[in-house]
Write a protein that holds these residues in place. Structure first.
Motif, PDB file in Angstrom:
ATOM      1  N   GLU A   1      -5.698  -0.729   4.717  1.00 33.61           N
ATOM      2  CA  GLU A   1      -4.340  -0.444   5.576  1.00 33.61           C
ATOM      3  C   GLU A   1      -3.760   0.828   4.966  1.00 33.61           C
ATOM      4  N   SER A   2      -3.504   0.658   3.561  1.00 33.77           N
ATOM      5  CA  SER A   2      -2.966   1.605   2.979  1.00 33.77           C
ATOM      6  C   SER A   2      -3.524   3.080   3.095  1.00 33.77           C
ATOM      7  N   VAL A   3      -4.765   3.193   3.297  1.00 37.64           N
ATOM      8  CA  VAL A   3      -5.678   4.313   3.585  1.00 37.64           C
ATOM      9  C   VAL A   3      -5.640   4.729   4.870  1.00 37.64           C
ATOM     10  N   ALA A   4      -6.069   3.635   5.803  1.00 41.76           N
ATOM     11  CA  ALA A   4      -5.757   3.959   7.241  1.00 41.76           C
ATOM     12  C   ALA A   4      -4.706   4.500   7.855  1.00 41.76           C
ATOM     13  N   SER A   5      -3.438   4.049   7.321  1.00 45.19           N
ATOM     14  CA  SER A   5      -2.126   4.303   7.845  1.00 45.19           C
ATOM     15  C   SER A   5      -1.699   5.817   7.311  1.00 45.19           C
TER      16      SER A   5
END
Length: 257
Positions: A208-212
């Protein structure tokens, strides 16, 4: 047939063809995390500890340099173990990785691997995918005369946070630009300010830290979902009409304007 890209994030094809395309290895070109596979050989307690440290590093909870040496000291991988992990990388390659690499090469692009993994493990996968060994950048291990673990290259930028963009600044000469990188982790996202395009990949694991935060996102499950972010309309049209690679493009491309 590839899955559609994330419909919530419109695809913006590059204005100019990328001359070079770089890939992370673990959870991008292959479905495994090599360091976690090595840890499994050391027993369940070591494996659990190393997996937790890896996840913290890839999600950005801990800087990579805080965990890199600690993981290797716990595992102490010898040459034979690295050779085994190299075979696993190949056996567990993302299903369309070979085709995607071949398609990009057919368009004249230089391909490379930029990984915080161990070079001795990554090289067999690179060979399998047709990526030249000199374009494989990962952390070198040291072995003693019997093949036992004798440390790692502590000066390698890839063993610490911020190392990938630092190394890319050295690697990306004029012939390699424009350049793009595809990867799943926070250390890959760090390259966004150095490259012409970073494409986050969620085909193996979605962090999520990358996807967001990634401006460009390929949801997977295959690497072909990254192609719309890597190809100009003309290149997409050429691949779609190439009998070797047309199945990688979905939906069929319209003729370029």
């Amino acid at each position: 047939m590839t899955a559609p890209t994330d419909p919530t994030r419109p695809v913006k094809p590059p204005a100019k063809p990328f001359r070079s395309v770089w890939f992370d290895c673990d959870s991008t070109l292959s479905t495994i995390e090599g360091i976690d596979e090595l840890a499994l050989r050391a027993g369940p307690e070591v494996a659990e500890r190393v997996a937790r440290l890896t996840d913290d590093a890839m999600n950005g909870s801990l800087p990579l340099e805080r965990v890199y040496g600690a993981r290797l000291d716990a595992i102490r991988p010898d040459r034979a173990a690295c050779e085994e992990i190299g075979r696993r990388y190949v056996a567990r390659a993302v299903s369309d990785a070979g085709e995607v690499c071949a398609a990009l090469r057919s368009l004249g692009k230089r391909l490379g691997i930029l990984s915080g993994g161990l070079r001795a493990c990554v090289l067999p996968l690179a060979e399998h995918l047709g990526i030249a060994s000199e374009q494989v950048h990962a952390v070198e291990l040291h072995f003693d005369a019997t093949g036992g673990y004798a440390g790692f290259d502590v000066d390698c930028p890839l063993a610490r946070s911020g190392g990938k963009p630092l190394l890319l600044r050295r690697l990306l000469d004029a012939d390699a630009r424009p350049a793009a990188l595809v990867g799943d982790g926070i250390t890959d996202l760090e390259t966004a300010d150095v490259l012409d395009r970073f494409v986050g990949f969620g085909g193996v694991v979605t962090r999520e830290s990358v996807a967001s935060r990634a401006s460009h996102w390929a949801a997977g499950p295959g690497l072909a979902t990254a192609l719309p972010h890597l190809l100009t309309p003309d290149e997409t049209y050429r691949l779609q009409h190439d009998p070797r690679f047309g199945h990688l493009i979905e939906p069929p491309a319209s003729p370029p304007a």
